[in-house]
Each structure stands twice: as structure tokens, then as C-alpha cells.
Design a protein around this motif. Structure first.
Motif, PDB file in Angstrom:
ATOM      1  N   PHE A  20       7.461  -4.252  -1.583  1.00 45.42           N
ATOM      2  CA  PHE A  20       6.157  -4.730  -1.106  1.00 45.42           C
ATOM      3  C   PHE A  20       5.100  -4.106  -2.011  1.00 45.42           C
ATOM      4  CE2 PHE A  20       2.510  -4.621   1.982  1.00 45.42           C
ATOM      5  CZ  PHE A  20       2.359  -5.998   2.069  1.00 45.42           C
ATOM      6  N   PRO A  21       4.662  -4.822  -3.057  1.00 43.76           N
ATOM      7  CA  PRO A  21       3.852  -4.224  -4.126  1.00 43.76           C
ATOM      8  C   PRO A  21       2.404  -3.928  -3.748  1.00 43.76           C
ATOM      9  CG  PRO A  21       4.118  -6.565  -4.514  1.00 43.76           C
ATOM     10  CD  PRO A  21       4.963  -6.243  -3.312  1.00 43.76           C
ATOM     11  N   VAL A  22       2.244  -3.037  -2.788  1.00 41.38           N
ATOM     12  CA  VAL A  22       0.924  -2.556  -2.370  1.00 41.38           C
ATOM     13  C   VAL A  22       1.031  -1.048  -2.201  1.00 41.38           C
ATOM     14  CG1 VAL A  22      -0.898  -2.659  -0.630  1.00 41.38           C
ATOM     15  CG2 VAL A  22       0.433  -4.711  -1.154  1.00 41.38           C
ATOM     16  N   LEU A  23       0.106  -0.302  -2.804  1.00 34.91           N
ATOM     17  CA  LEU A  23       0.125   1.153  -2.713  1.00 34.91           C
ATOM     18  C   LEU A  23      -1.071   1.624  -1.897  1.00 34.91           C
ATOM     19  CD1 LEU A  23       1.328   3.897  -3.666  1.00 34.91           C
ATOM     20  CD2 LEU A  23      -0.216   3.745  -5.637  1.00 34.91           C
ATOM     21  N   LEU A  24      -0.813   2.455  -0.891  1.00 35.01           N
ATOM     22  CA  LEU A  24      -1.871   3.045  -0.070  1.00 35.01           C
ATOM     23  C   LEU A  24      -1.956   4.533  -0.368  1.00 35.01           C
ATOM     24  CD1 LEU A  24      -3.912   3.189   2.307  1.00 35.01           C
ATOM     25  CD2 LEU A  24      -1.944   3.530   3.822  1.00 35.01           C
ATOM     26  N   LEU A  25      -3.161   5.003  -0.696  1.00 35.63           N
ATOM     27  CA  LEU A  25      -3.437   6.427  -0.833  1.00 35.63           C
ATOM     28  C   LEU A  25      -4.429   6.791   0.264  1.00 35.63           C
ATOM     29  CD1 LEU A  25      -3.925   6.656  -4.718  1.00 35.63           C
ATOM     30  CD2 LEU A  25      -1.827   6.910  -3.389  1.00 35.63           C
ATOM     31  N   SER A  26      -4.014   7.684   1.154  1.00 39.58           N
ATOM     32  CA  SER A  26      -4.839   7.974   2.322  1.00 39.58           C
ATOM     33  C   SER A  26      -4.597   9.398   2.798  1.00 39.58           C
ATOM     34  CB  SER A  26      -4.499   6.974   3.448  1.00 39.58           C
ATOM     35  OG  SER A  26      -5.388   7.092   4.520  1.00 39.58           O
ATOM     36  N   GLY A  27      -5.527   9.918   3.600  1.00 43.20           N
ATOM     37  CA  GLY A  27      -5.386  11.265   4.139  1.00 43.20           C
ATOM     38  C   GLY A  27      -6.407  12.226   3.542  1.00 43.20           C
ATOM     39  N   ASP A  28      -6.356  13.488   3.995  1.00 45.98           N
ATOM     40  CA  ASP A  28      -7.340  14.488   3.582  1.00 45.98           C
ATOM     41  C   ASP A  28      -7.316  14.783   2.088  1.00 45.98           C
ATOM     42  OD1 ASP A  28      -8.660  14.888   5.923  1.00 45.98           O
ATOM     43  OD2 ASP A  28      -7.474  16.610   6.563  1.00 45.98           O
TER      44      ASP A  28
END
Length: 313
Positions: A20-28
Motif C-alpha cells: 500500500f504505497p502510502v507513508l505516514l510519519l506521525s507522533g512527537d
């Protein structure tokens, strides 16, 4: 009068998950400090940013654009930028990276080509979209992040539909703004990023024969100047970047298809299986056959490999 210092531009390469070619960068970890970076940077994929707190400035093509909590940022690939928060604050962000032509290739054929036709037609102020003026964009972007975080049943299908709706909204916004007159831009920055036509061409035509002379001509540079400028910005030679692009595409094919290694090597632009095996092993640390076996594991499917000449950011 002293000459204006040229901006330093860094290339940040993100590899997308294969399934699933989607990258999520999240968090503190994704709090942006108030220290202004001396360097601009750009990515190999379209970036959607969501600002959750505080405020600050985004510098896009020499244009200082303010942002605040609730804003959504839309940055086409290869667009130089940097972000810093207001004094004594650290804004919190989530980022989505994806390539529309890869994700939506079976949904619509030509619409995505109009969103990034010419980076120098993109106005910096139109890359920051407020929640108040664009509530639908805000709702869609935040909903995608929540789907990817929670990973409930059918989250990929839900995220795909939301992403497609979000992208169409961005297409509409960009298409309207594209008709506006282009503002005066930082000409030193524009000259500094003169290699963008070559990057675009390699991204779309990596499977075809490509020469240094042709890429230099696309950028209206001599071959010698083009080599120097490309290495200065990308940290690698043009043909090495082309090879890396081909190998990354080969990884996707090795993971997602049952095609033979010979067939895949030809699909991504290699005319010799021995050359393909040699380049693949040098960049990936394993032969194509060995890598394909390892790619069956859950860890390998969660994240594509990072090419050696680039750094994970």
C-alpha cells in the motif's frame, strides 16, 4: 556589494511500502523546532502535511509563507522548502507521502499529470491551505491519518478512497490557482534547482534508454555543468540516480509480481541480466533472487528498502 549566498538544497528519499504505497510519519518525533535551517530540502514523493499545533513559517521557492494549527500543506515532489516554528514553540505535524501516478494509475489516466506540470508555476502561498477556507481538505487529510494509525479492518480500502477524494480536491484547487499570474520568485533558487526537468524525466521514463547529454539538454545546461550541479544537489551522479531508480522499481516488481527476474530487469530498463544482478546486489546487499525470498516476510512488506546513497530522515 557582496554576492547573495546560494541556498543549499538537500534531497530526501522516502521509499513507500510496496503493498500500500502510502507513508505516514506521525507522533512527537515530528515536532518542528523554531530554529531556521540553513538548508532547503525536497522529496521524491508528493507531501501532505497537517499542522496540529502552534504556528511558524514555511519557505517555499524563496517565498516565506506563514502557517498555523489547522493548516494543511501540499508540496509536489522536487519542490524545495523548509519549515520552522514561531519563537519558543515547536509545532506538531503529521506527514503523508505518496505518488499519485502510482497510487491512482488504475482510477484515472490523465488528471494527475496536471498537478505537477511545472514546479515553477506553483506559488508558495497556495501550498498552505487553511482549515477555515478548505474544511473538506482538512477533514479528508486528518481522516486518512486516523485510518492509517488505527488500522481497523479495511483501513487500506478506506484510506485509498479518502486519498483519492483528497487528491481530487487538491487538483481542483491547483487548477484554479494555476491561472493566476506567477509572482516574482527567487531567481537564484530557481537557477539552483535547474535540474528538476531531469528528475521529472527520470521518474517517468526510467525504463527507457537515457543519456547524460539528453538530460543536460532538458535542463539547458552543458553536460559538464549538469554533472556538477546534479551531484551538488543530489549527492550522486545522474546515471547512479537513474540506476537507483530502476533498482527501486525492480524491488516493487519482485515483491508484487511473479514475473521472472530477466523480465523484470528488462521492464525497468536493463539490457543485460548480468548488469542488473550486479547493480542490484551492490545497492541492496543481496541478489534479486535472495531479496525476493526475504521480501516475503512481514517486515519487508511493511517498508521498501532505502537506497544507499540517500539518508533516512
Amino acid at each position: 556589494m557582496p554576492r547573495k549566498k546560494k541556498p543549499v538544497i538537500e534531497y530526501r528519499h522516502y521509499s513507500l511500502p510496496i503493498q500500500f504505497p502510502v507513508l505516514l510519519l506521525s507522533g512527537d518525533r515530528w515536532r518542528i523546532s523554531d530554529i531556521k535551517s540553513e538548508h532547503l530540502h525536497f522529496h521524491n514523493h508528493l507531501e501532505i502535511g497537517i499542522c496540529y499545533s502552534d504556528s511558524g513559517i514555511m519557505e517555499i521557492k524563496g517565498e516565506a509563507v506563514p502557517f498555523k494549527a489547522g493548516d494543511i500543506t501540499f508540496l509536489p515532489r522536487f519542490l524545495p522548502h523548509t519549515t520552522y516554528s514561531s519563537k519558543d514553540s515547536a509545532s506538531l505535524w503529521s506527514y503523508l507521502f505518496f505518488s499519485p501516478e502510482e497510487l491512482f494509475q488504475h482510477s484515472f489516466k490523465s488528471a494527475y499529470s496536471s498537478v505537477e506540470p511545472n514546479l515553477w508555476r506553483v506559488q508558495g502561498r497556495n501550498c498552505v491551505l487553511s482549515k477555515e477556507q478548505h474544511p473538506k481538505v482538512y477533514y479528508l487529510a486528518t481522516s486518512i491519518v486516523e485510518e492509517l494509525k488505527q488500522q481497523r479492518p479495511y483501513y487500506q480500502e478506506s484510506a485509498y478512497g479518502l486519498l483519492q477524494s483528497l487528491y481530487i480536491e487538491l487538483l481542483r484547487i491547483y487548477s484554479a490557482n494555476e491561472l493566476l499570474p506567477e509572482p516574482e520568485s527567487d531567481q537564484s533558487l530557481k537557477g539552483e534547482f535547474v535540474i528538476s526537468p531531469a528528475l521529472e524525466y527520470i521518474t517517468k521514463h526510467y525504463m527507457t534508454p537515457i543519456t547524460i547529454d539528453f538530460l543536460a539538454e532538458l535542463c539547458h545546461l552543458s553536460t559538464t555543468h549538469f554533472r556538477r550541479k546534479f551531484h551538488e544537489i543530489m549527492g550522486t551522479a545522474p546515471l547512479d540516480f537513474l540506476t537507483s531508480t530502476r533498482i527501486e522499481e525492480a524491488c516493487k516488481q519482485l515483491k508484487s509480481t511473479d514475473d521472472s527476474i530477466l523480465s523484470i530487469s528488462e521492464q525497468v530498463g536493463f539490457h543485460s541480466i548480468s548488469s542488473f544482478n550486479r547493480c542490484f546486489s551492490r545497492l541492496m546487499g543481496a541478489s534479486p533472487k535472495e531479496w525476493r525470498k526475504g521480501a516475503q516476510s512481514e517486515a519487508q512488506s511493511a517498508k521498501a528498502s532505502i537506497l544507499e546513497f540517500t539518508g533516512w530522515v
